[in-house]
Write a protein that holds these residues in place. Structure first.
Motif, short mmCIF file in Angstrom:
data_model
loop_
_atom_site.label_atom_id
_atom_site.label_comp_id
_atom_site.label_asym_id
_atom_site.label_seq_id
_atom_site.Cartn_x
_atom_site.Cartn_y
_atom_site.Cartn_z
N SER A 70 4.88 -1.12 -14.33
CA SER A 70 5.03 -1.05 -12.87
C SER A 70 3.92 -0.23 -12.25
CB SER A 70 6.40 -0.46 -12.50
OG SER A 70 6.54 0.84 -13.03
N GLY B 251 8.72 -1.88 -7.65
CA GLY B 251 9.46 -1.99 -8.89
C GLY B 251 10.46 -3.13 -8.89
N TRP B 252 11.07 -3.40 -10.05
CA TRP B 252 11.92 -4.59 -10.20
C TRP B 252 13.16 -4.54 -9.33
CZ3 TRP B 252 9.69 -2.08 -14.33
CH2 TRP B 252 10.42 -1.02 -14.88
N TYR C 79 11.01 -7.89 -13.15
CA TYR C 79 9.60 -7.52 -13.20
C TYR C 79 9.14 -6.86 -11.91
CZ TYR C 79 9.62 -10.76 -17.13
OH TYR C 79 9.91 -11.40 -18.31
N ALA C 80 8.25 -5.90 -12.08
CA ALA C 80 7.58 -5.35 -10.91
C ALA C 80 6.62 -6.40 -10.34
CB ALA C 80 6.81 -4.08 -11.30
N VAL D 193 2.46 -1.94 -4.97
CA VAL D 193 3.30 -2.32 -6.11
C VAL D 193 4.74 -1.97 -5.77
CG1 VAL D 193 3.78 -1.90 -8.55
CG2 VAL D 193 1.42 -1.81 -7.71
#
Length: 124
Positions: free
Chosen positions: A104, A52-53, A32-33, A50
């Motif tokens: 994301s 990303g994963w 998961y982001a 934010v």
């Protein structure tokens, strides 16, 4: 049950630095982001950063770009926010959030798990 626990908030003088950390329970953290948001009384919650994963392509709000850095350690289920050159307008409650599967971006509706928030105050 997914739980997010933030730490590292507090008071800092303008120009100073703080580091926020968020530990996430659960075995699928890396899928998961993750993001940091912040909110001041009377205003909407706004995204800060934010990631990303896989730690790819961090996105920063214009207000923090060049001063804040988001990173994650998938082996420790943690995401951090390093905040440098802080300003009084950075004062807010900061929230860690986990994105919904496949998302994301930077809209709060795309996040389904949130931490309890940690207060950050920048003042002299």
């Amino acid at each position: 049950q997914v739980q997010l626990v933030e730490s590292g908030g507090g008071w800092v003088q303008p120009g100073g630095s703080l580091r926020l950390s968020c530990t996430v329970s659960g075995r699928t953290f890396s899928n998961y982001a993750m993001a940091w948001f912040r909110q001041v009384p009377g205003k909407e919650r706004e995204y800060v950063a934010v990631i990303g994963w896989r730690g790819s392509a961090p996105i920063y709000s214009d207000s923090v770009k060049g001063r804040f850095t988001i990173s994650r350690d998938n082996s420790k289920n943690t995401v951090t926010l390093q905040m440098n050159s802080m300003r009084p307008e950075d004062t807010a409650v900061y929230y860690c959030a986990r994105a919904k599967s496949g998302y994301s971006g930077f809209y709060s509706v795309g996040y389904d798990y949130w931490g309890q928030g940690t207060q950050v105050t920048v003042s002299s």
